[in-house]
Structures are given as C-alpha cells and as structure tokens.
Design a protein around this motif. Sequence first.
Motif, PDB file in Angstrom:
ATOM      1  N   PHE A 594     -13.881  -4.889  15.602  1.00  0.00           N
ATOM      2  CA  PHE A 594     -14.882  -5.606  16.384  1.00  0.00           C
ATOM      3  C   PHE A 594     -14.235  -6.639  17.309  1.00  0.00           C
ATOM      4  CE2 PHE A 594     -17.771  -4.033  13.034  1.00  0.00           C
ATOM      5  CZ  PHE A 594     -18.775  -3.510  13.831  1.00  0.00           C
ATOM      6  N   THR A 595     -13.147  -7.215  16.908  1.00  0.00           N
ATOM      7  CA  THR A 595     -12.472  -8.172  17.795  1.00  0.00           C
ATOM      8  C   THR A 595     -11.943  -7.473  19.022  1.00  0.00           C
ATOM      9  OG1 THR A 595     -11.823  -9.505  15.876  1.00  0.00           O
ATOM     10  CG2 THR A 595     -10.629  -9.921  17.917  1.00  0.00           C
ATOM     11  N   ASP A 596     -11.363  -6.291  18.870  1.00  0.00           N
ATOM     12  CA  ASP A 596     -10.873  -5.527  20.027  1.00  0.00           C
ATOM     13  C   ASP A 596     -12.036  -5.179  20.972  1.00  0.00           C
ATOM     14  OD1 ASP A 596      -8.200  -5.556  19.368  1.00  0.00           O
ATOM     15  OD2 ASP A 596      -8.311  -3.730  18.139  1.00  0.00           O
ATOM     16  N   LEU A 597     -13.208  -4.798  20.377  1.00  0.00           N
ATOM     17  CA  LEU A 597     -14.361  -4.450  21.220  1.00  0.00           C
ATOM     18  C   LEU A 597     -14.833  -5.665  22.025  1.00  0.00           C
ATOM     19  CD1 LEU A 597     -16.412  -2.195  18.757  1.00  0.00           C
ATOM     20  CD2 LEU A 597     -15.123  -1.476  20.784  1.00  0.00           C
ATOM     21  N   LEU A 598     -14.861  -6.800  21.367  1.00  0.00           N
ATOM     22  CA  LEU A 598     -15.298  -8.001  22.080  1.00  0.00           C
ATOM     23  C   LEU A 598     -14.320  -8.355  23.186  1.00  0.00           C
ATOM     24  CD1 LEU A 598     -16.564 -10.207  19.119  1.00  0.00           C
ATOM     25  CD2 LEU A 598     -17.951  -9.159  20.918  1.00  0.00           C
ATOM     26  N   LEU A 599     -13.030  -8.213  22.939  1.00  0.00           N
ATOM     27  CA  LEU A 599     -12.047  -8.534  23.971  1.00  0.00           C
ATOM     28  C   LEU A 599     -12.168  -7.580  25.161  1.00  0.00           C
ATOM     29  CD1 LEU A 599      -8.882  -9.363  21.835  1.00  0.00           C
ATOM     30  CD2 LEU A 599     -10.209 -10.960  23.229  1.00  0.00           C
ATOM     31  N   ARG A 609     -12.813 -15.680  24.855  1.00  0.00           N
ATOM     32  CA  ARG A 609     -11.694 -14.746  24.734  1.00  0.00           C
ATOM     33  C   ARG A 609     -10.480 -15.400  24.049  1.00  0.00           C
ATOM     34  NH1 ARG A 609     -11.708 -10.037  27.555  1.00  0.00           N
ATOM     35  NH2 ARG A 609     -13.532  -9.643  28.896  1.00  0.00           N
ATOM     36  N   GLU A 610     -10.224 -16.670  24.369  1.00  0.00           N
ATOM     37  CA  GLU A 610      -9.087 -17.351  23.733  1.00  0.00           C
ATOM     38  C   GLU A 610      -9.302 -17.452  22.226  1.00  0.00           C
ATOM     39  OE1 GLU A 610      -8.750 -21.101  25.630  1.00  0.00           O
ATOM     40  OE2 GLU A 610      -7.978 -20.273  27.529  1.00  0.00           O
ATOM     41  N   ASP A 611     -10.526 -17.753  21.828  1.00  0.00           N
ATOM     42  CA  ASP A 611     -10.787 -17.819  20.377  1.00  0.00           C
ATOM     43  C   ASP A 611     -10.667 -16.457  19.735  1.00  0.00           C
ATOM     44  OD1 ASP A 611     -11.249 -20.501  20.679  1.00  0.00           O
ATOM     45  OD2 ASP A 611     -13.442 -20.284  20.847  1.00  0.00           O
ATOM     46  N   LEU A 612     -11.153 -15.425  20.449  1.00  0.00           N
ATOM     47  CA  LEU A 612     -11.047 -14.067  19.913  1.00  0.00           C
ATOM     48  C   LEU A 612      -9.582 -13.636  19.788  1.00  0.00           C
ATOM     49  CD1 LEU A 612     -13.976 -12.305  21.861  1.00  0.00           C
ATOM     50  CD2 LEU A 612     -13.871 -12.799  19.385  1.00  0.00           C
ATOM     51  N   GLN A 613      -8.767 -14.084  20.758  1.00  0.00           N
ATOM     52  CA  GLN A 613      -7.340 -13.732  20.683  1.00  0.00           C
ATOM     53  C   GLN A 613      -6.684 -14.351  19.445  1.00  0.00           C
ATOM     54  OE1 GLN A 613      -6.031 -11.648  23.057  1.00  0.00           O
ATOM     55  NE2 GLN A 613      -4.272 -11.500  21.666  1.00  0.00           N
ATOM     56  N   ILE A 614      -7.077 -15.582  19.146  1.00  0.00           N
ATOM     57  CA  ILE A 614      -6.536 -16.229  17.937  1.00  0.00           C
ATOM     58  C   ILE A 614      -6.989 -15.487  16.699  1.00  0.00           C
ATOM     59  CG2 ILE A 614      -6.611 -18.330  16.553  1.00  0.00           C
ATOM     60  CD1 ILE A 614      -6.801 -19.909  19.170  1.00  0.00           C
ATOM     61  N   ILE A 615      -8.287 -15.094  16.703  1.00  0.00           N
ATOM     62  CA  ILE A 615      -8.803 -14.339  15.546  1.00  0.00           C
ATOM     63  C   ILE A 615      -8.031 -13.042  15.388  1.00  0.00           C
ATOM     64  CG2 ILE A 615     -10.827 -13.087  14.678  1.00  0.00           C
ATOM     65  CD1 ILE A 615     -12.554 -15.229  16.022  1.00  0.00           C
ATOM     66  N   LEU A 616      -7.742 -12.366  16.525  1.00  0.00           N
ATOM     67  CA  LEU A 616      -7.013 -11.100  16.466  1.00  0.00           C
ATOM     68  C   LEU A 616      -5.608 -11.309  15.897  1.00  0.00           C
ATOM     69  CD1 LEU A 616      -6.967  -8.076  17.150  1.00  0.00           C
ATOM     70  CD2 LEU A 616      -6.110  -8.695  19.438  1.00  0.00           C
TER      71      LEU A 616
END
Length: 802
Positions: A594-599, A609-616
């Motif tokens: 799901f993180t890849d899909l959101l990115l 996107r920066e927060d999602l990158q950290i989560i990834l």
Amino acid sequence: MVVTDRTQIETRVQRQPVMREMKTDGPRHFTTRLNTSAPVPASSKQAHELMELAVDAAQSRQLPEFLLRFAGRVARMLNATWGGVAVLRGRETDLYSAGENEKTVSSALKSWIITSARESRGAAVVRALPAAEAGPTEGRASALRAVFVPVSASDGERLGALFILRRRKSLDAKEKKLLHALASHAALSLENFRRFSQLEKSKRQWVEDIDAISDYIVVHDRAWRILRTNRSLASHLGVPPVALVGEAMSGLRQIAETGSDLPCPFCRDTQRPREEYVAASAERIFLVSTSRAPGVVEDDTRTIHVLKDITDRREAERRYRELFDSIQEGLFFATPDGRFLDVNDAMVRMLGYGSREEMLRSDVSPHLYPAPAARERFLQALAERGVLRNYEETLRRKDGALLHTLQNITAVRDAQGRIAQIRGLMLDVTEQKSFQSQLQRERDFNQKILNTTQSMILVLDTAGLISYANRRCYEAGYREDELIGHRLVDWVEPSHRKDFEAALETTANGQQVENLELQVRRSDETMGHFSISLSPMRDEQSAVNNLVVVMTDITDAVLLQAKLAHSERMATIGRLVSGVAHEVNNPLAAILGFTDLLLENPDVPVSAREDLQIILQETQRTKDIVQDLLSFARQRPVQRELVQVNTVLRQTIKLRSYDFASHGVEVTEEFDETLDPALGDAQQLQQVFLNILNNAYDAVQETGRRGHIEIRTKRAGHSVQVVVTDNGTGIADPQHIFDPFYTTKQPGKGTGLGLSICYGIVRAHGGEIQCWNNTESGGSTFVVRIPLAAELPAMARKEAGR
C-alpha cells in the motif's frame, strides 16, 4: 773530606770506630801483609819509608788519621806539592790529603780531583789541571800536573785512587813503581780496616742479638763460673749482665729446680754434648736446652744453657687436650697405613671401644672398613686431592655394627711430598642417614603423586611469586622461565584478577579457598577456564609461609556446557522467531504494497510523500530484520566441499578493501600457505569472516586512532585456525557476545544476530569460535577453528561413539 754533592765540597775528618783487640786468653794483635807482588823501589830511603808505612798501618786503630799520615808520606816521597787518597764510599767520596799547599787548595780544585779520581782506571795517569782552577798557584798553574793511580782490592773492587800534584810533566820508571807500591799499601790498609770494622760490627751485633732474645741464656766454664748472660736473664734477676760475670752457677737455682746435684742447676750429664728436658719452678715451666763446646784453651769446655719459658704453651696444650676431648665430633691423627696416633673421647665412643689406649695399642684399620676396596678408594682420593671435604664413608664399629660417617680429612706430607700423617674430623650421621632414607621415600611418593595428577600444582610465596610447579604444568606447555619467579596473577584474565587477589589474601590469612572458577591464560596464549583451589602452608611457628595452588583446566567442560545451553537457547529462540517472523511478514507485505501504491498516486501531496518515503524505508528495514530472523531460525544445512580457507579470507578482505584503505585501517595478513583444505561451505564461511571483519572495522573506527587489523592462519591440531586481532575498543562482555540480540552498537546500527548466526555456522561445520579482549595491545581477538577435510571422518566416528 767527604763529598755528598758535586757542587759543594766540605772538608772534615770522618770519625771511624776505634778498633780494639778482643778479649782472649792470650794476646792478639793485628798484622799487615806486605804485597810482595808489587815492585819495591831499590832506594834504601824509600824502602825504609815503605817499612815505616807498613808498621804505621799495623799499629793504627783509626783510619782517618792513618790516611792523613799516609797522604803526607806520599807527597813527601814523590816531592809533590800536594797529595792524598780519594776513598770511594758508594756514591760518596772521602778525600784525605796533605802537603805544603793543603790550606790553599780551592774547593773547586778538590772537586775536580775527586771527579778525576772516580774516573781513574788501570795504570797511573798524568793529567793537566784546568786553567780555571789555578788557585793560590796562579802564574804557575800551567806547570802543575795531577797524577792518579787507582787503588783496588784483591778481588778487583775499586776502593779509590792515589793522587799527587807536582810540576813535572811525566813519571819515570822508578816513580811509577813507587806509586804502584804505595797504591798496593793503600789498598791493603783499606781492606784490613774494612775487615776489622766488619768484625767489630759483627761482634756488637752478636751481643745485641743475644740480648734481644727473650729466652734466658747463660754460659759457664768448667769451674761452674758464669762467663756471659743475656739481658733477659739479668733483668729477671734484677742486676746488670756484667754483675753476673764470674759468679757461681749455683746462684741461679732460684730460677728453676731440676733436681741436679751438680753445682750448675741446669746440668745433668756433663758427658753429653747436648741435653734437653723440662724444668719447673713454683710458677713457671722451662724447656732447658744445653749445648757444650770446647773453649779457647784446649782443656776448657764452655756450656751454654737456653731456658725457654713454655708455661703458656703447656697451658695451651692442656686447654687443647680438654677441647680435643670435649668436642662431640671424632678427631683423629693416623698414619697412612691406618694406625691411630691420637684420638679424642668422642672417636672412642663412636667406634665402640673401651678407651683411647685400646684404640692406640692395636691396629684396628683391618676391622674398620667393611670392604677393603673402600679404604683403597679413600687413600687414592686423599693422595690425589690432599684434602677431602664432606667425605661420606661407612665404617664398622667394634661390635660389627655399621657406622655412617661424614669426614673432613687433611693429608700432611713430608719434604718428599709423601703422606706422612692423616688428620681428620668425623661426624656420626647414622641416625641422619636413616631419617634421610625415610624422608627420601616419602618425597618420592609425594613426587609421584604430584607428577601423575592431571591438575597443575604450584607453590607460591606470600608475595604471590611461583616457587614450584609440578610436571603437569610443563606438560601443558608452560616453560620453567615463564613460571618460576613470576606472579601467577599475571596469567589471570584482567577482569578476574581482583577475585584471584582476594583469594590469595584469604589463603595468606590461613583460610582455604575451593573451586574458584577463573579465566587463565594458557601456554598457547589462549584463555582457558580453570577451577582453582588454594591452601596455606605453615612453618614451625604455624605462620603461613607458602600457598599451594591446584589448577584444573575445565575449559572443555565449560565450553561443552555453554554450547549445550546455547544450543538449547538457540533452538527455543529459533522456534519463537520462526513463528513470529511468519506472522509479522504478512502485515509487512501489506504495508509495503500500500505504501508503494500511495507513492505512485499523483494526487498525494509532496509533504505526505516524504512521510510515506520514511514509512517505506522503515518497513523495508523491518522486513530485512525479519529476513535475518528467518535466516537465523532456518540455519540451512552446510554444503560440504573442499575449501581453501586462505582463498576465502582473501576474497572477503577484497570486499572491504576500499573501506579499509579510505579510512586508514591497516590490514596485515600472515597466512600459512601449506594449510590443507577444510571441508565446508565457502559462502557461509565468507559470511562468518565478513561479519568478524565488519565488527573489527567498526571497533577501530570508534577509537579515533589509526586502526590495525591482523589476520593469521595456521594449523592447530586437526583444524585450520583463523585469528583476527584488532586494536579497537574491545568487547564489553565476551561471555555473551554470541547470544542472540546481544549488541554493543548504537540503536538502529545492529540487530545482535550477526555473531549468533556466525556461531551457528561454525558449529554446523564441526568447529568452534571464541573471542577475548587483548591484555596488552587493547582491542579484541576472534579465533575460528574449522576441521581439516581429512579429520572429519575420524571426528564423526568419535562423535558417534559418545
């Protein structure tokens, strides 16, 4: 005139001792021999002068006066203005001169005369006077001539020179003969005066020597009258020696009584030329030595008595005998053939005889030695060395019992170097010999126990220094120079030294310490686990003077127990981790997806996107941790193949060579190129070596100084041994370094599973992995041992047999 310095001349008359005739029973006189070999002048006047000269020499008693008269006669007989005799006396010269110019001769001229006289040799010589030395004869000095004739003794010794000063330039034959005759008279007179002077001196010296003797000396004639006594005897009687001359010998009975009926208390048998005996008075003891010799008159006999006071010597002899008999050791004097000359009481008791007389009366030497060869060995050793110290010999007592002795013996030799007497001191060591044998048996028994035990036994002094180590210590590889005189605490691992020092202090206070488990450095520089027990040793006053340390190497048992506990712990953790990893892995996959899909969704704002990158990133890191957990839990089997460990190490080093070079970390390789291959999985071994190198790199980087990593390989028994040493920060707790999830790195930089995985890989290969902190250079050392390929079947059979 006596000359002591060539630059200073003084005229004096040398006083010579007056020669007197010695007192004898008949008249004695001095005679002068005429030298008939010298030519005598034919002139009757000169012959008369020479005869008067001979008579004058015979009647003269003082040499200086005679030589002065002789000098005047020479000047007159040869018509000289001045003449005399220069007498040599070592480095000095005495000048005796006379003549009409005696009072006007200068000192410089006399000095020249003396110098010329010392230089004169052989026949008569005529010399011109120096012009500068004319003196009162100024204006005629050039006409004066000096004539020198050497004066020599009968044995050729130079005595001086005869000289005259006159105006004639040469000597005729008659004058030469006359000069030589006068020189012969002068030589003869000088020799006679010298002999008479020596005779008088010898007489005075003899009297002084006799008076200097402390013994009493008296000489008497056949009429028992005293002729001479020395000063010691006269002083004892309180009178001068002269007062005793002519007195009767009976007056000396007060000195010592010998029981003689003769008028002389010291004479016993007048027919014997020599006598010697001991005489005593109320207070003193004398050794009287008597000699008889013929006197000057034919029917006279002179008797000389010498009384030597031996009171102190007799007292010393008495004390010596008392000391001789009171010594507990046996003292003896014996002949080379074994017969005793003297023994003390201790020697008599030691050999079991009834008295000293019994031992001295009979020859006991054949019975003394049980074996005749023993006596031959003793005599040979004594002849070769002369002195025997602490010589052990077994003798036989009178009753046949054996006697063990310790002897100090000296050989006394005669003028030809042969042994004339044997002197010795003997100590009875029979009882000590028995105790020594018993002690030796007990010592051998204890030594066998010490040498056959599998434990290392050491003895320390109260300072902790090793004074003894049993055989097991050396069998374990330790050297004597490493142990004796060194502190045992230095062999203990630094973190355990306080515990060991406390145990030493407890034992030094008299208490026993049992089963203290410590890490101690072994002979191969590795750390081993030892069970140590300490016991105190006490002296006669019950004070602790030594410590006994018993050390048992329990490294194998500790490692086996640790491996067993580790294996059980790893199995439990493996099962837990496997289940947790599978349960965690599914949610992680959903989060990553799901993180890849959101990115990929363009509608997501940049801040999101920066927060999602950290989560990834964090989710990916969590996935890697889960993968490590799964790898740890699965422990896939080893793919067996021949592996060159050196090759694997070089490939591993290449993987980190860039980092090492760029950060100034020096890597030293010391590989044994003759190593046999091991049987294992090259990739898994590379993973082990890489993990160790990574840890070493991180450790040296933390120190901030230039890093150094040393990698060595060698054969150790049936395994290939890899040693990695660094100078980094070291390991905080080496005992837990291989536990899962144990790490000393900062949070987020390590999971604590790397070395646990390495431990599992090495164990799967049938090897072992160890680590410890370096005691001197800092940092830590990792050791990996992998069995050689040829040894694996044998190890498998050994494991199967357990």
